[in-house]
Design a protein around this motif. Sequence first.
Motif, PDB file in Angstrom:
ATOM      1  N   PHE A 118       0.780  -1.244   0.017  1.00  0.00           N
ATOM      2  CA  PHE A 118       0.096  -0.012   0.055  1.00  0.00           C
ATOM      3  C   PHE A 118       0.946   1.267  -0.212  1.00  0.00           C
ATOM      4  O   PHE A 118       0.392   2.285   0.113  1.00  0.00           O
ATOM      5  CB  PHE A 118      -0.732  -0.140   1.156  1.00  0.00           C
TER       6      PHE A 118
ATOM      7  N   VAL B 181      -8.771  -8.229  -0.408  1.00  0.00           N
ATOM      8  CA  VAL B 181      -7.923  -7.651  -1.722  1.00  0.00           C
ATOM      9  C   VAL B 181      -8.693  -8.739  -2.856  1.00  0.00           C
ATOM     10  O   VAL B 181      -8.699  -9.952  -2.784  1.00  0.00           O
ATOM     11  CB  VAL B 181      -6.424  -8.346  -1.490  1.00  0.00           C
TER      12      VAL B 181
ATOM     13  N   TYR C 229     -10.598   6.910  -0.432  1.00  0.00           N
ATOM     14  CA  TYR C 229     -10.096   6.241  -1.508  1.00  0.00           C
ATOM     15  C   TYR C 229      -8.852   6.583  -2.435  1.00  0.00           C
ATOM     16  O   TYR C 229      -8.508   7.888  -2.530  1.00  0.00           O
ATOM     17  CB  TYR C 229     -11.291   5.665  -2.335  1.00  0.00           C
TER      18      TYR C 229
ATOM     19  N   PHE D 168      -4.930   0.239  -9.760  1.00  0.00           N
ATOM     20  CA  PHE D 168      -5.480  -0.158  -8.534  1.00  0.00           C
ATOM     21  C   PHE D 168      -6.375   0.630  -8.135  1.00  0.00           C
ATOM     22  O   PHE D 168      -6.553   2.014  -8.484  1.00  0.00           O
ATOM     23  CB  PHE D 168      -4.167  -0.245  -7.472  1.00  0.00           C
TER      24      PHE D 168
ATOM     25  N   VAL E 280      -8.071   1.470  -3.721  1.00  0.00           N
ATOM     26  CA  VAL E 280      -7.851   1.278  -2.427  1.00  0.00           C
ATOM     27  C   VAL E 280      -9.072   1.902  -1.653  1.00  0.00           C
ATOM     28  O   VAL E 280      -8.990   3.022  -1.904  1.00  0.00           O
ATOM     29  CB  VAL E 280      -6.668   1.247  -1.903  1.00  0.00           C
TER      30      VAL E 280
ATOM     31  N   SER F 164      -6.391  -0.466   5.565  1.00  0.00           N
ATOM     32  CA  SER F 164      -6.778  -0.819   4.182  1.00  0.00           C
ATOM     33  C   SER F 164      -8.136  -1.663   4.454  1.00  0.00           C
ATOM     34  O   SER F 164      -8.066  -2.834   5.213  1.00  0.00           O
ATOM     35  CB  SER F 164      -5.831  -1.645   3.380  1.00  0.00           C
TER      36      SER F 164
ATOM     37  N   GLU G  17      -8.934  -3.637  -1.518  1.00  0.00           N
ATOM     38  CA  GLU G  17      -8.144  -3.288  -2.521  1.00  0.00           C
ATOM     39  C   GLU G  17      -8.454  -4.088  -3.802  1.00  0.00           C
ATOM     40  O   GLU G  17      -8.425  -5.408  -3.555  1.00  0.00           O
ATOM     41  CB  GLU G  17      -6.641  -3.453  -2.101  1.00  0.00           C
TER      42      GLU G  17
END
Length: 170
Positions: A15, A73, A119, A143, A145, A156, A159
């Motif tokens: 991250f 994830v 985000y 990506f 997140v 997190s 993701e």
Amino acid sequence: MNITSRLNLTGALAFGFLTACQPSAQPTSNESIAVDTAAILAAIDSLGAVVMRANEAGDAELIATTWAEDGMVSASGSAPVRGRDSIVAAFRRRPPLPPGATMTIHPTEMKVLSAEWVYVSGSDTLTFTPPGAATPVKESFTFLVLVRKTAEGWQSYREVLSANQTPRAP
């Protein structure tokens, strides 16, 4: 496991993109309470720094502190990994990146949604030279997140990673 799979897992667990080249964040216009955007972004920077340290050290206990208990994830070509314990288990199984590999992160949007949600979206690039090759190869991913403020701090929550090209064969 091919390099694309490695990047999927490493990117999902790395991250650290939040510590590089941050665009300015804007609170939503319909927010009814005051949000200290600068403080939130500083906390997100700190979270990113912890994740980077955890990845560099291969420290699963440290990476666990960066994920919400109910985090998830999702990487292209893989089933979603649900829950902090499963994410940490995946972190422990991840293969190392090739020697000399570098990852550059390019956030294109970061938005503070509220005092509890942020985000970040963008892309990252893995550059490496395969054994026997004369020139480096670059593979890139997109990506998104979603970060949530929990009782344990900013972590997190979701993701998602997506390859920007067809994965290479192993």
